[in-house]
Design a protein around this motif. Structure first.
Motif, PDB file in Angstrom:
ATOM      1  N   VAL A 325       0.830  -1.197   0.000  1.00  0.00           N
ATOM      2  CA  VAL A 325       0.000   0.000   0.000  1.00  0.00           C
ATOM      3  C   VAL A 325       0.872   1.258   0.000  1.00  0.00           C
ATOM      4  CG1 VAL A 325      -1.767   1.290   1.279  1.00  0.00           C
ATOM      5  CG2 VAL A 325      -1.844  -1.220   1.201  1.00  0.00           C
ATOM      6  N   ALA A 326       1.927   1.248   0.818  1.00  0.00           N
ATOM      7  CA  ALA A 326       2.805   2.422   0.930  1.00  0.00           C
ATOM      8  C   ALA A 326       4.165   1.986   1.454  1.00  0.00           C
ATOM      9  CB  ALA A 326       2.191   3.476   1.844  1.00  0.00           C
ATOM     10  N   VAL A 327       5.167   2.849   1.212  1.00  0.00           N
ATOM     11  CA  VAL A 327       6.531   2.588   1.668  1.00  0.00           C
ATOM     12  C   VAL A 327       7.034   3.841   2.368  1.00  0.00           C
ATOM     13  CG1 VAL A 327       8.882   1.948   1.020  1.00  0.00           C
ATOM     14  CG2 VAL A 327       6.941   1.073  -0.301  1.00  0.00           C
ATOM     15  N   GLN A 328       7.634   3.672   3.552  1.00  0.00           N
ATOM     16  CA  GLN A 328       8.227   4.807   4.248  1.00  0.00           C
ATOM     17  C   GLN A 328       9.429   4.334   5.038  1.00  0.00           C
ATOM     18  OE1 GLN A 328       5.691   7.783   5.992  1.00  0.00           O
ATOM     19  NE2 GLN A 328       6.986   7.924   7.792  1.00  0.00           N
ATOM     20  N   GLY A 329      10.596   4.893   4.695  1.00  0.00           N
ATOM     21  CA  GLY A 329      11.825   4.491   5.382  1.00  0.00           C
ATOM     22  C   GLY A 329      12.084   3.015   5.183  1.00  0.00           C
ATOM     23  N   ASP A 330      12.272   2.294   6.281  1.00  0.00           N
ATOM     24  CA  ASP A 330      12.516   0.860   6.195  1.00  0.00           C
ATOM     25  C   ASP A 330      11.253   0.050   6.502  1.00  0.00           C
ATOM     26  OD1 ASP A 330      12.267   1.372   8.861  1.00  0.00           O
ATOM     27  OD2 ASP A 330      14.110   0.355   9.474  1.00  0.00           O
ATOM     28  N   GLN A 331      10.096   0.707   6.410  1.00  0.00           N
ATOM     29  CA  GLN A 331       8.820   0.056   6.679  1.00  0.00           C
ATOM     30  C   GLN A 331       7.954   0.017   5.419  1.00  0.00           C
ATOM     31  OE1 GLN A 331       7.754  -1.002  10.097  1.00  0.00           O
ATOM     32  NE2 GLN A 331       9.987  -0.876  10.271  1.00  0.00           N
TER      33      GLN A 331
END
Length: 365
Positions: A325-331
């Motif tokens: 759904v989404a990507v942010q940093g290492d998550q």
């Protein structure tokens, strides 16, 4: 005594004639000059010999401060401890908190000036190149600017700029105001209730660095001010994992939902196939990466929104798949069905954040 014709005896200058006050001042000034020279030499030695052990460095600085203190009066001790603190800051020593505590103690002890004629001179602190919140840059983007280009220009990581401005894309429009931290980490606007300890925990940073870089030793942090979180990391958004039953109102095995995409109803593969058109012959989730390669799809360890996340492990050896759904940093935020790791179950769709490394493969068309 020599005599000159027509004149009286010429008096001869004698050091003994100096009054006690003048001699005391002369001795004190000489000691201060010696202390300053000694501590500057020690600071230079430590700065240029970072490979020395922590024990040696701490012992050297402490010994120098102690020597200076014993050979001077309390007023000179204040200058000595402040110079030692400056040397430790310049060298970036791990013993900095202990040395700073000593300097703070000296300042407190000397807060009450003795009731005599001694003048209390403000210690002179050597200027350093240490960065602080005063070095935060406000930048207005120009046409063609990108986050990666600005990171190179200002000598920080791209993530530091993204985290400081709550942006995720590398592209930037013109006329956007950005905060650029002077060191890797992020710029943060203090909120009521924030403390160095709470911010250190939240952003995985060092509490003492937050205090030192933001001059928070005495007055702490002020709500509304911009500060630096050195080497901090922006945490992934906190999203509660939720799930729901997708087949409510449908009879098990009805032609409307069962088997229409080639995968078993209620399984992770069936759900992904209802959301993304994939070939019907990729088998169980553990073989989807191999099936994707055979079908000409791209398999990468780097996630992008809309990709299929796949791991050959989990689910009793059948692997698992979900949708990015989404990507942010290492998550990475995943929506899936029958997720064994995040509390979902058969015929249930859930969504939540997990480390990117949870899935070794990300499949795109």
């Amino acid at each position: 005594m020599p005599q000159l014709e027509g004149m009286g005896t010429i008096p001869r200058f004698s050091p003994s004639k100096l009054n006690k006050r003048a001699r005391r001042q002369l001795i004190r000034r000489s000691l201060i000059a010696g202390n300053v020279l000694l501590l500057v030499l020690v600071g230079s030695f430590v700065f240029y010999n970072r490979s020395a052990s922590q024990t040696v460095r701490a012992s050297t600085l402490n010994s120098a401060t102690a020597t200076a203190s014993m050979s001077s009066d309390p007023l000179d001790q204040l200058s000595s401890s402040q110079i030692a603190l400056t040397a430790a800051q310049m060298a970036g020593l791990p013993e900095l908190p202990a040395i700073k505590n000593t300097a703070d103690s000296d300042s407190l002890l000397l807060a009450v000036v003795p009731n005599d004629s001694t003048a209390l001179a403000k210690p002179q602190i050597v200027a350093t190149a240490e960065k602080s919140k005063a070095d935060i840059i406000t930048y207005i983007t120009q046409p063609g600017d990108t986050v990666s280009a600005l990171a190179t220009k200002f000598g920080v990581t791209a993530d530091s700029i993204k985290w400081s401005n709550n942006i995720t894309s590398d592209s930037l429009g013109a006329g956007v105001k950005l905060f650029i931290p002077p060191v890797n980490g992020l710029v943060y606007k203090v909120k009521s209730g924030d403390t160095p300890a709470s911010l250190a925990t939240r952003f995985q940073a060092d509490q003492s660095d937050i205090v030192i870089y933001n001059d928070a030793e005495i007055n702490g942090l002020t709500p509304g001010e911009l500060i630096i979180i050195p080497n901090g990391k922006q945490p992934a958004p906190v999203v509660s994992y939720y799930s729901y039953n997708i087949s409510s109102g449908f009879a098990w095995g009805s032609g409307a939902i069962y088997g229409e995409n080639g995968y078993d109803f209620g399984e992770c593969t069936w759900y992904v196939a209802t959301q993304i058109s994939v070939p019907a012959n990729w088998g169980n989730a553990n073989t989807w990466a191999a099936g994707a390669r055979a079908s000409g799809w791209t398999v990468s360890p780097t996630p992008t929104a809309g990709a299929i996340a796949q791991t050959p492990y989990g689910g009793g050896g059948f692997g698992h798949v979900g949708i990015v759904v989404a990507v942010q940093g290492d998550q990475v935020e995943i929506r899936d069905m029958n997720n064994y790791g995040d509390g979902g179950g058969w015929d249930r769709v859930g969504q939540g954040w997990v480390p990117i490394s949870t899935y070794p493969n990300y499949i795109t068309r």
